[in-house]
Design an enzyme around this catalytic site. Structure first.
Site, PDB file in Angstrom:
ATOM      1  N   GLY A  12       0.798  -1.223   0.000  1.00  0.00           N
ATOM      2  CA  GLY A  12       0.000   0.000   0.000  1.00  0.00           C
ATOM      3  C   GLY A  12       0.829   1.271   0.000  1.00  0.00           C
ATOM      4  O   GLY A  12       0.357   2.316   0.457  1.00  0.00           O
ATOM      5  N   ARG A  99      -5.796  -8.111  -8.648  1.00  0.00           N
ATOM      6  CA  ARG A  99      -6.843  -8.992  -9.159  1.00  0.00           C
ATOM      7  C   ARG A  99      -7.276  -8.482 -10.524  1.00  0.00           C
ATOM      8  O   ARG A  99      -7.385  -7.263 -10.728  1.00  0.00           O
ATOM      9  CB  ARG A  99      -8.073  -9.003  -8.241  1.00  0.00           C
ATOM     10  CG  ARG A  99      -7.816  -9.454  -6.829  1.00  0.00           C
ATOM     11  CD  ARG A  99      -7.426 -10.894  -6.706  1.00  0.00           C
ATOM     12  NE  ARG A  99      -8.402 -11.810  -7.284  1.00  0.00           N
ATOM     13  CZ  ARG A  99      -8.154 -13.097  -7.497  1.00  0.00           C
ATOM     14  NH1 ARG A  99      -6.959 -13.609  -7.223  1.00  0.00           N
ATOM     15  NH2 ARG A  99      -9.077 -13.870  -8.007  1.00  0.00           N
ATOM     16  N   HIS A 117       0.289   1.060 -13.264  1.00  0.00           N
ATOM     17  CA  HIS A 117       0.938  -0.165 -13.733  1.00  0.00           C
ATOM     18  C   HIS A 117       2.442   0.100 -13.845  1.00  0.00           C
ATOM     19  O   HIS A 117       2.855   1.128 -14.387  1.00  0.00           O
ATOM     20  CB  HIS A 117       0.363  -0.566 -15.099  1.00  0.00           C
ATOM     21  CG  HIS A 117       1.007  -1.807 -15.637  1.00  0.00           C
ATOM     22  ND1 HIS A 117       0.720  -3.065 -15.160  1.00  0.00           N
ATOM     23  CD2 HIS A 117       1.956  -1.973 -16.592  1.00  0.00           C
ATOM     24  CE1 HIS A 117       1.461  -3.950 -15.804  1.00  0.00           C
ATOM     25  NE2 HIS A 117       2.221  -3.318 -16.674  1.00  0.00           N
ATOM     26  N   GLN A 181       9.071   6.896  -8.173  1.00  0.00           N
ATOM     27  CA  GLN A 181       8.401   7.821  -9.109  1.00  0.00           C
ATOM     28  C   GLN A 181       6.888   7.617  -9.103  1.00  0.00           C
ATOM     29  O   GLN A 181       6.124   8.574  -9.292  1.00  0.00           O
ATOM     30  CB  GLN A 181       8.958   7.635 -10.529  1.00  0.00           C
ATOM     31  CG  GLN A 181      10.419   8.029 -10.650  1.00  0.00           C
ATOM     32  CD  GLN A 181      10.682   9.421 -10.098  1.00  0.00           C
ATOM     33  OE1 GLN A 181       9.974  10.367 -10.420  1.00  0.00           O
ATOM     34  NE2 GLN A 181      11.683   9.539  -9.238  1.00  0.00           N
TER      35      GLN A 181
END
Ligand code: GAR
Length: 196
Positions: A12, A99, A117, A181
């Site tokens: 997280g 998921r 991503h 980043q």
């Protein structure tokens, strides 16, 4: 009032960066935006404790509990949607949520679902992005914030961050360089959406 719900699966750290930015930049004051909840598909996600320490509601929807359902993915996504929708979200933020989501889920949150991503999309959708970038001899790697569509790791690109791949890099140290980043880029991309 803009309600934000963040989905996590693990450490997280992106969620933490978003929470810090919301506090430091006064998203409540400037954008009428509030992080209403952090939801994980894993009870052991370390990020849950951090959310609680910041006074944010947390919930766990454990995907393994749906394994014996006739359609496990659909059943999990329905339970997840029900949980998310209690917070009437304007924005659902996937932050290391590991998921694959069903078309029904994606359609339900059309226009209000974003993801980060760890590659420069459209290169390297899917898993093991850093090892694949090193193996291909990429000179640059990075991360992408994008809208979520039914095709995995596709959808309109909202922001990208680039880092060099250095000689001798391992997947782990490249991942760490990229993650630093991500923590800068994701809050900025969200703030930009909120300002619209
Ligand atoms: C981040 O690097 C994020 O880009 C990646 O997982 C990590 C989560 O870290 N996401 C994906 O791979 C999504 N397919 P965090 O839990 O510390 O934010």
């Amino acid at each position: 009032m803009k309600n934000i719900v963040i989905l996590i699966s693990g450490s997280g750290s992106n969620m933490a960066a978003i929470v810090r930015a919301a506090q430091a930049q006064g998203w409540a004051q400037h954008h009428q935006a509030h992080i209403r909840a952090v939801i994980s598909n894993r009870a052991d996600a370390q990020g849950l404790a951090l959310a609680q320490e910041n006074g944010i509601a947390t919930a766990v929807v454990d995907h393994t509990a749906f394994a014996s359902a006739p359609q496990p993915r659909e059943a999990f996504d329905a339970a997840l949607m029900a949980q998310i929708d209690t917070y009437q979200p304007d924005l659902v933020v996937l932050a290391g949520f590991m998921r694959i989501l069903t078309p029904g889920f994606v359609a339900h949150y059309a226009g209000r679902l974003i993801n980060i991503h760890p590659s420069l999309l459209p290169a390297f959708p899917g898993l093991n992005t850093h090892a694949r970038a090193i193996e291909m001899g990429c000179r640059f790697a990075g991360a992408t914030v994008h809208r979520v569509t039914t095709e995995l790791d596709h959808g309109e690109i909202l922001a990208q961050a680039v880092v060099p791949v250095l000689p001798g890099d391992t997947a782990d140290n490249l991942a760490a360089r990229v993650l630093t980043q991500e923590h800068v880029m994701y809050p900025k991309a969200i703030a930009k959406l909120l300002a619209k």
